[in-house]
Design a protein around this motif. Structure first.
Motif, PDB file in Angstrom:
ATOM      1  N   ARG A  25      43.415  47.673  43.359  1.00 34.63           N
ATOM      2  CA  ARG A  25      43.436  49.102  43.599  1.00 34.63           C
ATOM      3  C   ARG A  25      44.241  49.734  42.589  1.00 34.63           C
ATOM      4  O   ARG A  25      43.884  50.813  41.918  1.00 34.63           O
ATOM      5  N   ASP A  28      42.411  49.140  38.877  1.00 34.78           N
ATOM      6  CA  ASP A  28      41.210  49.704  38.718  1.00 34.78           C
ATOM      7  C   ASP A  28      41.113  51.352  38.626  1.00 34.78           C
ATOM      8  O   ASP A  28      40.582  51.925  37.810  1.00 34.78           O
ATOM      9  N   HIS A  29      42.308  51.733  39.309  1.00 39.57           N
ATOM     10  CA  HIS A  29      42.340  53.393  39.446  1.00 39.57           C
ATOM     11  C   HIS A  29      43.667  54.224  38.836  1.00 39.57           C
ATOM     12  O   HIS A  29      43.770  55.186  38.818  1.00 39.57           O
ATOM     13  N   ASP A  97      27.165  46.379  38.019  1.00 40.91           N
ATOM     14  CA  ASP A  97      27.704  47.047  39.310  1.00 40.91           C
ATOM     15  C   ASP A  97      29.047  46.681  39.589  1.00 40.91           C
ATOM     16  O   ASP A  97      30.087  47.280  39.954  1.00 40.91           O
ATOM     17  N   ASP A 100      31.483  48.149  37.327  1.00 42.53           N
ATOM     18  CA  ASP A 100      31.679  49.341  37.487  1.00 42.53           C
ATOM     19  C   ASP A 100      32.560  49.601  38.949  1.00 42.53           C
ATOM     20  O   ASP A 100      33.442  50.709  38.554  1.00 42.53           O
ATOM     21  N   GLU A 101      32.363  48.927  39.764  1.00 40.29           N
ATOM     22  CA  GLU A 101      33.342  48.937  41.016  1.00 40.29           C
ATOM     23  C   GLU A 101      34.698  48.447  40.770  1.00 40.29           C
ATOM     24  O   GLU A 101      35.615  49.228  41.126  1.00 40.29           O
ATOM     25  N   HIS A 102      34.704  47.262  39.776  1.00 39.37           N
ATOM     26  CA  HIS A 102      36.109  46.860  39.468  1.00 39.37           C
ATOM     27  C   HIS A 102      36.156  46.729  37.997  1.00 39.37           C
ATOM     28  O   HIS A 102      36.160  45.794  37.435  1.00 39.37           O
ATOM     29  N   ALA A 170      30.434  58.498  39.703  1.00 38.73           N
ATOM     30  CA  ALA A 170      31.345  57.348  39.666  1.00 38.73           C
ATOM     31  C   ALA A 170      32.599  57.925  38.782  1.00 38.73           C
ATOM     32  O   ALA A 170      32.756  57.965  37.859  1.00 38.73           O
TER      33      ALA A 170
END
Length: 234
Positions: A25, A28-29, A97, A100-102, A170
């Protein structure tokens, strides 16, 4: 409830999985791998730094766990593919995908090799089985797999710092406006120095879009389908 008892509750509920999820978390962000430290993960979880070392001996072990977590959970469509083309699309888009998610996994791919069984099963065994089941001979399936994963890593690496290329949902933001602004960057260049960039200013913001990824994927699929050693499934 005292501060000490609250801390004890957080420590009691701590698991390796929670630590990895918190690390992902944050990475990634909130700044990527470069800013990810054991101290920062511990702060996110509300525990002491030394508590994490009772689960992972080092930051490197946490990074390995992050790679295993993401790779082991790569998802392919539940429905079996109708043929080789659909199987290659399934695998390529599953890789994209996942990245893109991680986004963290893009860097992890470039810095670590994992031999954990969950990672090998999710990101290697399952995609290869999907390709072979669709009628792609084993040696060719390996070459297809190699292209699909490296193409996806390369594209995701290019797309990541270019938010105008990502889908509108996204990460938020007005993608149409971002692309318009990017187009203006090219169109505002001196035409005598950059005639092609000025001429194609409206098209260039599309380079990091998923449509561009799909165009390359379809070109590869077409080349594979033309091979004489490809047999139909069944």
């Amino acid at each position: 409830m005292t501060q000490r008892s609250s801390s004890q509750r957080r420590t009691a509920s701590l698991t390796p999985g929670r630590i990895i999820e918190a690390a992902l978390r944050l990475s990634d962000h909130e700044g990527g791998l470069d800013r990810l430290t054991v101290r920062r993960i511990a702060s996110e979880l509300g525990v002491g730094t030394m508590t994490l070392y009772s689960y992972f001996r080092s930051r490197d072990e946490i990074l390995d766990g992050m790679a295993d977590y993401v790779l082991g959970r790569m998802q392919l469509p539940a429905e079996p593919p109708a043929g080789p083309a659909e199987a290659m699309r399934d695998v390529g888009l599953a890789f994209l995908d996942m990245m893109d998610e991680h986004p963290t996994v893009i860097r992890l791919f470039g810095s670590r090799v994992t031999d954990s069984r969950p990672a090998l099963r999710g990101a290697m065994e399952a995609p290869l089985q999907r390709l072979v089941d669709a009628g792609i001979p084993g040696p060719l399936a390996v070459r297809c797999y190699g292209f699909l994963i490296t193409y996806s890593i390369g594209f995701a690496t290019y797309q990541a710092p270019r938010p105008w290329g990502r889908a509108a949902d996204a990460g938020g933001g007005d993608r149409a406006e971002q692309r318009r602004q990017r187009s203006h960057v090219y169109s505002a260049l001196p035409r005598d120095e950059f005639p092609r960039l000025v001429e194609l200013a409206g098209e260039l913001p599309g380079l990091p879009t998923n449509e561009q990824y799909l165009a390359g994927l379809e070109a590869f699929i077409t080349s594979v389908l033309s091979r004489p050693d490809l047999s139909p499934p069944g």
